[in-house]
Design an enzyme around this catalytic site. Structure first.
Site, short mmCIF file in Angstrom:
data_model
loop_
_atom_site.label_atom_id
_atom_site.label_comp_id
_atom_site.label_asym_id
_atom_site.label_seq_id
_atom_site.Cartn_x
_atom_site.Cartn_y
_atom_site.Cartn_z
N ASN A 9 0.87 -1.18 0.00
CA ASN A 9 0.00 0.00 0.00
C ASN A 9 0.91 1.23 0.00
OD1 ASN A 9 -1.79 2.06 0.51
ND2 ASN A 9 -2.26 1.42 2.62
N TRP A 10 1.04 1.83 -1.16
CA TRP A 10 1.99 2.96 -1.29
C TRP A 10 1.44 4.24 -0.67
CZ3 TRP A 10 4.13 2.58 -7.04
CH2 TRP A 10 4.74 1.33 -7.20
N LYS A 11 0.17 4.25 -0.33
CA LYS A 11 -0.48 5.44 0.23
C LYS A 11 -0.24 6.65 -0.68
CE LYS A 11 0.11 3.38 4.72
NZ LYS A 11 0.05 3.54 6.16
N HIS A 96 -9.50 0.91 4.80
CA HIS A 96 -8.22 1.15 5.48
C HIS A 96 -8.47 2.09 6.67
CE1 HIS A 96 -4.16 2.48 6.34
NE2 HIS A 96 -3.75 1.39 5.73
N GLU A 98 -6.86 4.52 7.80
CA GLU A 98 -6.66 5.95 7.52
C GLU A 98 -7.90 6.54 6.84
OE1 GLU A 98 -2.90 5.54 5.51
OE2 GLU A 98 -1.99 4.96 7.41
N GLU A 168 -5.27 -5.06 10.45
CA GLU A 168 -4.28 -4.01 10.66
C GLU A 168 -4.59 -3.28 11.97
OE1 GLU A 168 -2.38 -2.84 6.67
OE2 GLU A 168 -4.05 -1.53 7.03
N GLY A 174 2.44 2.27 10.75
CA GLY A 174 3.38 3.38 10.59
C GLY A 174 4.02 3.82 11.90
N SER A 213 3.53 -2.09 10.37
CA SER A 213 4.99 -2.10 10.58
C SER A 213 5.62 -3.46 10.30
CB SER A 213 5.32 -1.62 12.00
OG SER A 213 4.85 -0.29 12.18
N GLY A 234 2.89 -1.10 4.29
CA GLY A 234 2.92 0.33 4.00
C GLY A 234 4.34 0.79 3.73
C1 PEP Z 1 -0.79 0.12 6.09
O1 PEP Z 1 -1.10 1.28 6.26
O2 PEP Z 1 -1.49 -0.61 5.38
C2 PEP Z 1 0.42 -0.38 6.75
C3 PEP Z 1 0.49 -1.63 7.06
O3 PEP Z 1 1.41 0.56 7.01
P1 PEP Z 1 2.87 0.29 7.67
O4 PEP Z 1 3.39 -1.00 7.09
O5 PEP Z 1 3.68 1.47 7.28
O6 PEP Z 1 2.64 0.17 9.14
#
Ligand code: PEP
Length: 253
Positions: A9-11, A96, A98, A168, A174, A213, A234
Site C-alpha cells: 500500500n503505497w499510500k 483502510h 486511515e 491491521e 506506521g 509495521s 505500507g
Molecule cells: C498500512 O497502512 O497498510 C500499513 C500496514 O502501514 P505500515 O506498514 O507502514 O505500518
C-alpha cells in the site's frame, strides 16, 4: 492451500515517475523470490496507468487504494471501480483505517464500495483492526468481529470467496510497533472462526493478511503463524528490496 499474498500500500507516496521506477525494480527482482507468493502493488490513482504498463508481462497485480461508492455521475473528485477495472486493476483496498479515521468511512459507506468492486470484478482487500484504546480495553476481538459482521456478512457466498481480509491494528500502522506474532495469530484465528461460522468451510481458503509495521526482519515470525497468510505493507513497500525481502519471510517448504 490458501493463496499467500504480499501487497504494498503505497499510500500518498512517490511521484508518478518514481512509482513506475519502483514497480520496475520490484519486477526486475521478482524472480529471485518465492514464485508461489502473489505480489500486489497499490499505488496512488495517478500512477496506475504507468505502473500497470510497467508490470505488463509480469505476474505482479495492481490494486487501487479506494474506489467510489457510486457507479458514475456527478461525484466530483471520485474514481469509480469501473474506471479502475478498465485500466487493469484487479484489487482495491477498502476500509483502510486511515480512510476510516480521516475521511469518515464507516461500515455503512463501505458496503456500496464493496458492491461497486464486485460489480466490476475487483477483489476487495478489506481492512479491519482496533485502535490503541480498544486494544488496551481488551475490546480488540469484539471490534474486529463487528467490522466483519457489518460488511462482510452482507456479502453473497460468491462475493465472499473473492475477498482478501487485512487485519491491521491501528496502533501498529506506521508506528514501528508491530503486533507480536501471537497477537496476530489470535486475531487471525478469531476472524477465520467468525467467517467459518457464517460462510462455512470456504473460510479456510480466505487469505488473511497482517498489516502494521511489517518488515523483512519481523515477517518470518508473523508468517510462520498458521492463520497469517501474508502482509499488507505500507512503509516497507516503498523500497523494492524491503518489499521483496518480506516475501522471503514465508517458511521455506
Ligand atoms: C498500512 O497502512 O497498510 C500499513 C500496514 O502501514 P505500515 O506498514 O507502514 O505500518
Amino acid at each position: 492451500m490458501r493463496t499467500k499474498i504480499v501487497a504494498g500500500n503505497w499510500k500518498m507516496n512517490t511521484l508518478p515517475a518514481e512509482g513506475v521506477e519502483l514497480a520496475r525494480q520490484i519486477a526486475a527482482d521478482r524472480n529471485s523470490v518465492n514464485p508461489d507468493v502473489k505480489l500486489i502493488v497499490c499505488p496512488p490513482f495517478t500512477h496506475l496507468c504507468g505502473v500497470i504498463e510497467a508490470l505488463k508481462g509480469t505476474d505482479i497485480e495492481v490494486g487501487a487504494q479506494n474506489c467510489a461508492a457510486e457507479a458514475a455521475g456527478a461525484y466530483t473528485g471520485e474514481v469509480s471501480a469501473a474506471m479502475l477495472a478498465a485500466l487493469g486493476c484487479r484489487y482495491v483496498i477498502l476500509g483502510h483505517s486511515e480512510r476510516r479515521q480521516y475521511y469518515g468511512e464507516t461500515s455503512e459507506s463501505l458496503r456500496p464500495k464493496m458492491a461497486q468492486a464486485f460489480a466490476n470484478n475487483l477483489r476487495p482487500i478489506f481492512c479491519v483492526g482496533e485502535n490503541l484504546a480498544e486494544r488496551e480495553a481488551g475490546k480488540h476481538l469484539e471490534v474486529v468481529k463487528r467490522q466483519i459482521e457489518e460488511v462482510i456478512f452482507t456479502l453473497t457466498p460468491e462475493e465472499f470467496s473473492k475477498v482478501v481480509i487485512a487485519y491491521e491494528p491501528v496502533w501498529a500502522i506506521g508506528t514501528g510497533k508491530t503486533a507480536t506474532a501471537d497477537q496476530a495469530q489470535e486475531i487471525h484465528a478469531h476472524i477465520r472462526t467468525i467467517l467459518r461460522e457464517k460462510f462455512g468451510e470456504v473460510a479456510n481458503e480466505t487469505t488473511i493478511l497482517y498489516g502494521g509495521s511489517c518488515k523483512p526482519a519481523n515477517a518470518p515470525e508473523l508468517f510462520a503463524k498458521e492463520d497469517v497468510d501474508g502482509g499488507l505493507i505500507g512503509g516497507a513497500a516503498l523500497k523494492a528490496p524491503d518489499f521483496l525481502g518480506i516475501v522471503e519471510g514465508f517458511p521455506k517448504k
